[in-house]
Design a protein around this motif. Structure first.
Motif, PDB file in Angstrom:
ATOM      1  N   GLU A 178       0.852  -1.279   0.083  1.00  0.00           N
ATOM      2  CA  GLU A 178      -0.088   0.051   0.061  1.00  0.00           C
ATOM      3  C   GLU A 178       0.844   1.247   0.049  1.00  0.00           C
ATOM      4  O   GLU A 178       2.060   1.444   0.826  1.00  0.00           O
ATOM      5  CB  GLU A 178      -0.851  -0.104   1.093  1.00  0.00           C
ATOM      6  CG  GLU A 178      -1.834   1.190   1.336  1.00  0.00           C
ATOM      7  CD  GLU A 178      -2.799   0.754   2.275  1.00  0.00           C
ATOM      8  OE1 GLU A 178      -4.169   1.461   2.186  1.00  0.00           O
ATOM      9  OE2 GLU A 178      -2.771   0.091   3.301  1.00  0.00           O
TER      10      GLU A 178
ATOM     11  N   PHE B 160       3.037   2.350  -7.955  1.00  0.00           N
ATOM     12  CA  PHE B 160       2.949   1.478  -9.109  1.00  0.00           C
ATOM     13  C   PHE B 160       2.340   2.102 -10.215  1.00  0.00           C
ATOM     14  O   PHE B 160       1.334   2.758 -10.218  1.00  0.00           O
ATOM     15  CB  PHE B 160       2.229   0.235  -8.750  1.00  0.00           C
ATOM     16  CG  PHE B 160       2.896  -0.888  -7.827  1.00  0.00           C
ATOM     17  CD1 PHE B 160       4.341  -1.119  -8.262  1.00  0.00           C
ATOM     18  CD2 PHE B 160       2.476  -0.686  -6.532  1.00  0.00           C
ATOM     19  CE1 PHE B 160       4.906  -2.188  -7.402  1.00  0.00           C
ATOM     20  CE2 PHE B 160       3.433  -1.710  -5.685  1.00  0.00           C
ATOM     21  CZ  PHE B 160       4.312  -2.330  -6.170  1.00  0.00           C
TER      22      PHE B 160
ATOM     23  N   TYR C  64      -5.593  -2.428  -2.381  1.00  0.00           N
ATOM     24  CA  TYR C  64      -4.928  -1.556  -1.223  1.00  0.00           C
ATOM     25  C   TYR C  64      -4.256  -0.545  -2.276  1.00  0.00           C
ATOM     26  O   TYR C  64      -3.293   0.247  -1.923  1.00  0.00           O
ATOM     27  CB  TYR C  64      -3.703  -2.484  -1.062  1.00  0.00           C
ATOM     28  CG  TYR C  64      -4.288  -3.145   0.497  1.00  0.00           C
ATOM     29  CD1 TYR C  64      -4.589  -2.733   1.462  1.00  0.00           C
ATOM     30  CD2 TYR C  64      -4.767  -4.520   0.075  1.00  0.00           C
ATOM     31  CE1 TYR C  64      -5.270  -3.375   2.550  1.00  0.00           C
ATOM     32  CE2 TYR C  64      -5.276  -5.307   0.904  1.00  0.00           C
ATOM     33  CZ  TYR C  64      -5.562  -4.626   2.391  1.00  0.00           C
ATOM     34  OH  TYR C  64      -6.082  -5.439   3.347  1.00  0.00           O
ATOM     35  N   LEU C  65      -4.094  -0.648  -3.662  1.00  0.00           N
ATOM     36  CA  LEU C  65      -3.520   0.325  -4.667  1.00  0.00           C
ATOM     37  C   LEU C  65      -4.719   0.944  -5.514  1.00  0.00           C
ATOM     38  O   LEU C  65      -4.620   0.877  -6.664  1.00  0.00           O
ATOM     39  CB  LEU C  65      -2.490  -0.509  -5.615  1.00  0.00           C
ATOM     40  CG  LEU C  65      -1.433  -1.056  -4.878  1.00  0.00           C
ATOM     41  CD1 LEU C  65      -0.864  -2.359  -5.338  1.00  0.00           C
ATOM     42  CD2 LEU C  65      -0.421  -0.149  -4.020  1.00  0.00           C
TER      43      LEU C  65
ATOM     44  N   VAL D 152      -4.582   2.460  -9.693  1.00  0.00           N
ATOM     45  CA  VAL D 152      -3.511   1.782 -10.165  1.00  0.00           C
ATOM     46  C   VAL D 152      -4.217   0.740 -11.206  1.00  0.00           C
ATOM     47  O   VAL D 152      -4.891  -0.207 -10.816  1.00  0.00           O
ATOM     48  CB  VAL D 152      -2.481   0.790  -9.348  1.00  0.00           C
ATOM     49  CG1 VAL D 152      -1.441   0.080 -10.208  1.00  0.00           C
ATOM     50  CG2 VAL D 152      -1.861   1.898  -8.445  1.00  0.00           C
TER      51      VAL D 152
END
Length: 183
Positions: free
Chosen positions: A35, A39, A60-61, A64
């Motif tokens: 997290e 990315f 958690y991203l 992205v």
């Protein structure tokens, strides 16, 4: 690079069972660890266990982009008849039993994956690849400039994290291999 979470038992018809409950917890713990890392993309194998691992981690991203990527699919490098001499004799019978759908003769697909993911440009970027054991082993073998057959035995734990760094002006670097500190 991440190996997918623990796989549920394969169905009677041979279909990939996706993630087990343990595999989902592994992916969740890894997602917590990743997290906040900036990315650029999440690439994942199209197989259910990798798709499901990517879905858990992607939560958690946020923002992205995530997509199935043929370069991340499950492959086993198999030497051609003329290249079998490059492999130790003790591995050949095992390699002969690799299912047809996983066979990658002379690692043509894996070499294409290395070329794809090692492309560099002026800007730094972090890309997450959720894939399979032998794919990661091939990348590590490549980065270490080891003999062709050395991918065998480079085993990663489920949701183990391997970091490779590609730069424009120097050879690739193995930053970490099979890091499971989050599990």
């Amino acid at each position: 690079m991440i190996r997918h979470g623990e796989q549920a038992p394969t169905a009677a018809d041979g279909e990939d069972g996706g993630l087990s409950d343990v595999g989902r917890r592994q992916a969740d713990q890894l997602g917590q660890r990743l997290e906040g890392i900036p990315f650029a993309e999440i690439h994942h194998s199209p197989l259910p266990r990798a798709v499901q691992t990517a879905d858990v981690i992607a939560a958690y991203l946020p923002n992205v982009p995530t997509h199935a990527c043929e370069h991340a699919t499950d492959r086993t490098p198999i030497p051609s008849v003329e290249d079998r001499v490059q492999y130790p004799e003790r591995f050949l019978a095992w390699l002969d039993r690799v299912p047809a759908q996983e066979r990658d003769e002379n690692a043509v697909g894996l070499q294409a994956a290395v070329e794809h993911f090692s492309a560099t440009d002026a800007d730094d970027r972090h890309e997450l690849v959720i894939t399979h054991n032998f794919v990661i082993g091939w990348f590590v073998r490549h980065v270490l400039d080891a003999p062709t057959w050395r991918w065998i035995g480079l085993d990663q734990a489920n949701c183990g994290l391997t970091i490779v760094q590609f730069d424009t002006d120097r050879p690739p670097t193995l930053v970490s291999f099979n890091d499971i500190g989050h599990l």
